[in-house]
Design a protein around this motif. Structure first.
Motif, PDB file in Angstrom:
ATOM      1  N   LEU A   3       0.688  -1.140  -0.035  1.00  0.00           N
ATOM      2  CA  LEU A   3       0.041  -0.066   0.096  1.00  0.00           C
ATOM      3  C   LEU A   3       0.972   1.408  -0.149  1.00  0.00           C
ATOM      4  O   LEU A   3       1.901   1.401   0.790  1.00  0.00           O
ATOM      5  N   LEU A   4       0.593   2.216  -0.840  1.00  0.00           N
ATOM      6  CA  LEU A   4       1.475   3.472  -0.971  1.00  0.00           C
ATOM      7  C   LEU A   4       0.552   4.718  -0.093  1.00  0.00           C
ATOM      8  O   LEU A   4       0.854   5.301   0.450  1.00  0.00           O
ATOM      9  N   VAL A   5      -0.815   4.731  -0.730  1.00  0.00           N
ATOM     10  CA  VAL A   5      -1.576   5.893  -0.519  1.00  0.00           C
ATOM     11  C   VAL A   5      -2.714   5.422   0.396  1.00  0.00           C
ATOM     12  O   VAL A   5      -3.479   4.694  -0.237  1.00  0.00           O
ATOM     13  N   GLU A   6      -3.202   6.043   1.453  1.00  0.00           N
ATOM     14  CA  GLU A   6      -4.480   5.482   2.015  1.00  0.00           C
ATOM     15  C   GLU A   6      -5.354   6.844   2.427  1.00  0.00           C
ATOM     16  O   GLU A   6      -4.725   7.485   3.391  1.00  0.00           O
ATOM     17  N   ALA A   7      -6.349   7.049   1.914  1.00  0.00           N
ATOM     18  CA  ALA A   7      -7.026   8.139   2.455  1.00  0.00           C
ATOM     19  C   ALA A   7      -8.440   7.404   3.286  1.00  0.00           C
ATOM     20  O   ALA A   7      -8.847   6.598   2.978  1.00  0.00           O
ATOM     21  N   ARG A   8      -8.191   8.018   4.402  1.00  0.00           N
ATOM     22  CA  ARG A   8      -9.541   7.694   5.308  1.00  0.00           C
ATOM     23  C   ARG A   8     -10.195   8.823   6.028  1.00  0.00           C
ATOM     24  O   ARG A   8      -9.970   9.666   6.365  1.00  0.00           O
ATOM     25  N   GLY A   9     -11.756   8.723   5.163  1.00  0.00           N
ATOM     26  CA  GLY A   9     -12.582   9.468   5.434  1.00  0.00           C
ATOM     27  C   GLY A   9     -12.247  10.837   5.234  1.00  0.00           C
ATOM     28  O   GLY A   9     -12.815  11.898   6.054  1.00  0.00           O
ATOM     29  N   VAL A  10     -11.685  11.212   4.126  1.00  0.00           N
ATOM     30  CA  VAL A  10     -11.353  12.582   3.896  1.00  0.00           C
ATOM     31  C   VAL A  10     -12.486  13.421   3.383  1.00  0.00           C
ATOM     32  O   VAL A  10     -13.544  13.221   2.588  1.00  0.00           O
TER      33      VAL A  10
END
Length: 339
Positions: A3-10
């Motif tokens: 995994l490189l990028v993780e957006a959480r609840g943006v």
């Protein structure tokens, strides 16, 4: 793949005053693996560009978190943060003219990142600029020209060189071909594909053209009015759309063959587009959906995994009532570095 990028609840809201707020992006979560291209599609005003800018820090996030290789990125960027993360994340903008400073030469524009970083001498900067101009298909002599002396395709190549000269690992491509002629679009897409392979880039590719996104992307995400409504393999989403909104998008995408275009079935879409200022409960597509149910008007659907073992995620009550869906996985990166 890691995994490189993780957006959480943006989430990104723009206050208008007098208690009114534009809900540009609401609670969007998306994971992008290393060396993967994820295409992001949707109508104008769906929040695609705002989400991309929030990922790289050009918009302060109202809520939510973004992680890069397990490191939690700042909620609000300082000048030092921009200098630090510019070496790892960059953005290619939609309009190749307005995004380039008309008072700077091409060489100054492309080499600005190196200059601000302060780690290269003038001679090294000039050599790097000449090398990158050639890598994007421009002669080194273009370094002395100004943006107004270039065509649209040439300006976009300059924008690509500016973004990649620092060799970032993650690049947001914000509709990089929409302002270009069709013949030039193919050249730019081919160039991005070659650079992605040679540099090992990870891309979020934002565009309107679903067929182009299907061609360049590994997975496709669909946004509507600030929310993610469908996610899956690019071919699966394009050829076998599940969410009613995705079906209308695919149906509205023109076919290059005139006969196929005349004979294909269309999906009429009616109803009022909800205001992003006054967001009501329920599915945001309910006012226009041809398959709307009573529950759609009162309960907001969650983005869920459709069928066991499938990589398709859909936010639609049609796939909840039959027991075909389970909540989508929301695990954070194993290692998180707080900043």
């Amino acid at each position: 793949m890691s995994l490189l990028v993780e957006a959480r609840g943006v989430t990104k809201h723009f206050p208008l005053g007098r208690g009114k707020t534009v809900h540009a992006v609401d609670d969007v979560s998306l994971s992008i693996a290393a060396r993967e291209i994820v295409g992001l599609v949707g109508e104008s005003g769906s929040g695609k560009s705002t989400f991309g800018k929030a990922l790289v820090g050009l918009h302060d996030k109202t809520a939510g978190e973004v992680y890069l290789e397990g490191e939690r990125l700042p909620q609000r960027y300082t000048a030092a943060d921009f200098r630090h993360y510019a070496q790892r994340m960059q953005m290619i903008f939609q309009d190749p003219y307005s995004s380039l400073n008309p008072r700077m030469t091409v060489g100054e524009i492309v080499g600005e990142g190196l200059r601000l970083g302060g780690g290269a001498s003038d001679a090294q900067q000039r050599a790097a600029v000449a090398d990158w101009l050639e890598r994007v298909g421009l002669a080194a002599g273009y370094a002395g020209r100004y943006p107004h002396e270039l065509s649209g395709g040439q300006r976009q190549r300059v924008g690509i060189a500016r973004a990649l000269i620092l060799e970032p690992t993650f690049v947001v491509c914000d509709e990089p071909i929409s302002a270009l002629d069709v013949s030039v679009q193919a050249q730019i897409v081919r160039l991005l594909g070659e650079l992605k392979e040679s540099l090992g880039l990870t891309l979020l590719f934002i565009a309107h053209d679903l067929s182009m996104v299907r061609y360049v992307s590994d997975r496709m995400a669909v946004m509507y009015l600030g929310s993610l409504v469908e996610l899956g393999g690019a071919d699966d989403v394009y050829f076998r759309p599940m969410h009613p909104y995705t079906k209308t998008l695919v149906a509205s995408n023109p076919e290059p063959d005139p006969r196929s275009e005349r004979e294909r079935a269309t999906i009429p879409i009616t109803g009022e587009i909800p205001s992003p200022i006054n967001i009501r409960a329920g599915c945001r597509f309910a006012t226009r959906c041809p398959e709307v149910m009573d529950i759609c008007r009162t309960v907001t659907p969650e983005l869920r995994t459709v069928a066991a073992g499938d990589e398709r995620h859909v936010a639609c009550h049609l796939f909840e009532s039959g027991g075909l869906a389970s909540p989508a996985p929301t695990a954070l990166p194993t290692e998180v570095v707080d900043r």
